[in-house]
Enzyme design. Structure first.
Site, mmCIF file in Angstrom:
data_model
loop_
_atom_site.group_PDB
_atom_site.id
_atom_site.type_symbol
_atom_site.label_atom_id
_atom_site.label_comp_id
_atom_site.label_asym_id
_atom_site.label_seq_id
_atom_site.Cartn_x
_atom_site.Cartn_y
_atom_site.Cartn_z
ATOM 1 N N ARG A 187 1.046 -1.076 0.085
ATOM 2 C CA ARG A 187 0.105 -0.102 0.070
ATOM 3 C C ARG A 187 0.815 1.167 0.202
ATOM 4 N NH1 ARG A 187 -3.423 -2.858 -1.396
ATOM 5 N NH2 ARG A 187 -5.473 -3.091 -0.450
ATOM 6 N N GLU A 199 -4.150 7.554 -4.970
ATOM 7 C CA GLU A 199 -4.300 6.530 -6.378
ATOM 8 C C GLU A 199 -5.450 7.203 -7.043
ATOM 9 O OE1 GLU A 199 -3.866 2.532 -5.421
ATOM 10 O OE2 GLU A 199 -2.158 2.883 -4.723
ATOM 11 N N HIS A 229 -1.455 0.225 -9.865
ATOM 12 C CA HIS A 229 -1.883 -0.708 -8.636
ATOM 13 C C HIS A 229 -2.589 -2.078 -9.441
ATOM 14 C CE1 HIS A 229 -3.907 -1.062 -4.462
ATOM 15 N NE2 HIS A 229 -3.480 -2.447 -4.986
#
Ligand code: DGY
Length: 321
Positions: A238, A267, A286
């Site tokens: 993360r 993000e 991601h």
């Protein structure tokens, strides 16, 4: 008998949708993009179950409107987007998707490590834009894995699979750091060390830990200063485990050699973020678990978690903390 109602926060695959709609009434956000917060808040009252993603913050505000909610099933292994104490207080069950994304995420971690160390994106850009004049002996070089020390922070399922995949590259040693010693480490040939030892000794520092209050911001200025100047830093866990301003400074000043990031804060990363201006930083959006089969299985597991919870049965993957 009335059918239970499920809210789905994104367009999902047919298989998972079919499973749920056989016995439940479905309402869903139809888009490929995250559900707007206002839509989530509008739709959660009266629902028995929530099928959500890691982009949906399930906090007190949402839960206060969730007057009938019995289960939250997230299509992710990470659950830092869920306000666990508030969910527990309301005795709402939680489902998640461990295990099935382990291989896909480990594979992507290795791919990102190699893309960063062997400068694949930079080299590809040079080849496409005329930067490739002739074969050159010291052009586009980067550190190799052979003989290298790899340090893995977080040695759960994903960390262990990364280690297994990196060993055949003739790495010298695999170090790991985690809260507890892992029995699998001996078979893999990985050695538990302190975080400081890992940071100072590793040629590659790979982050595979969960985001918790303890890991938040653990890769800060001090941590980057301890790393070798030749170190490659890779994060597929993360973004919030990293102090991103400190990372930018470490990359700009040459305190570390390069970084490969599949996760960051926020993000999506804004296009004017300084990380995008750095040649020694590879940025992915991601995609750790983005294998076709994996994502389909994750959606099906998320649906099955809901169905079992609503039946009062044993969920295939209940998050018990
Ligand atoms: C997860 O599931 O938590 C990953 O970050 C996304 O696949």
């Amino acid at each position: 008998m009335t059918r239970p109602s499920v809210y789905i926060t994104r367009k999902i695959n047919e298989e998972a949708l079919k499973l749920l709609s056989a016995t439940c009434d479905i309402t869903s956000w139809p888009g490929p993009d995250p559900v707007p917060r206002s839509e989530l808040l509008k739709n959660i009252p009266g629902k028995d179950a929530l099928f959500c993603m890691l982009t949906d913050k399930i906090d007190k505000e949402v839960l206060e409107k969730a007057d009938k909610l019995k289960v939250i099933s997230t299509m992710s292994v990470g659950y830092d987007h869920l306000e666990i104490p508030e969910i527990k207080k309301r005795q709402i069950k939680i489902g998640y998707t461990p295990d099935i994304l382990t291989d896909a995420t480990a594979e992507l971690t290795v791919a990102l490590l190699l893309a960063t160390s062997r400068r694949l994106l930079e080299a590809n850009a040079e080849a496409r834009t005329g930067g490739w004049k002739a074969w050159a002996p010291f052009w586009m070089c980067g550190p190799g894995l052979g003989g290298a020390t790899v340090g893995i922070v977080g040695f759960g399922r994903i960390g262990q699979e990364v280690a297994k995949r990196l060993k055949p590259f003739n790495t010298r040693q695999i170090l790991y750091h985690s809260r507890s010693a892992k029995k699998e480490a001996e078979e893999i040939g990985a050695r538990k060390v302190t975080l400081d030892e890992l940071l100072t000794q590793s040629d590659f520092v790979v982050v595979c830990c969960a985001l918790t209050p303890e890991t938040k911001g653990m890769f800060n200025e001090g941590a980057f200063k301890k790393m070798k100047k030749s170190a490659v830093f890779v994060n597929t866990s993360r973004g919030a485990v990293v102090d991103q301003d400190a990372l930018v400074r470490a990359l700009q000043s040459g305190e570390i050699w390069g970084a490969g990031l599949d996760v960051m804060t926020p993000e999506p990363l804004p296009l004017d973020d300084p990380l995008f201006g750095l040649k020694n930083c590879v940025i992915l959006p991601h995609i750790g678990s983005a294998c076709i089969e994996t994502r389909n299985q994750m959606a099906v597991l998320t649906a099955n978690n809901i169905l079992e919870a609503l039946r009062g049965g044993k969920m295939p993957a209940e998050l018990i903390l």
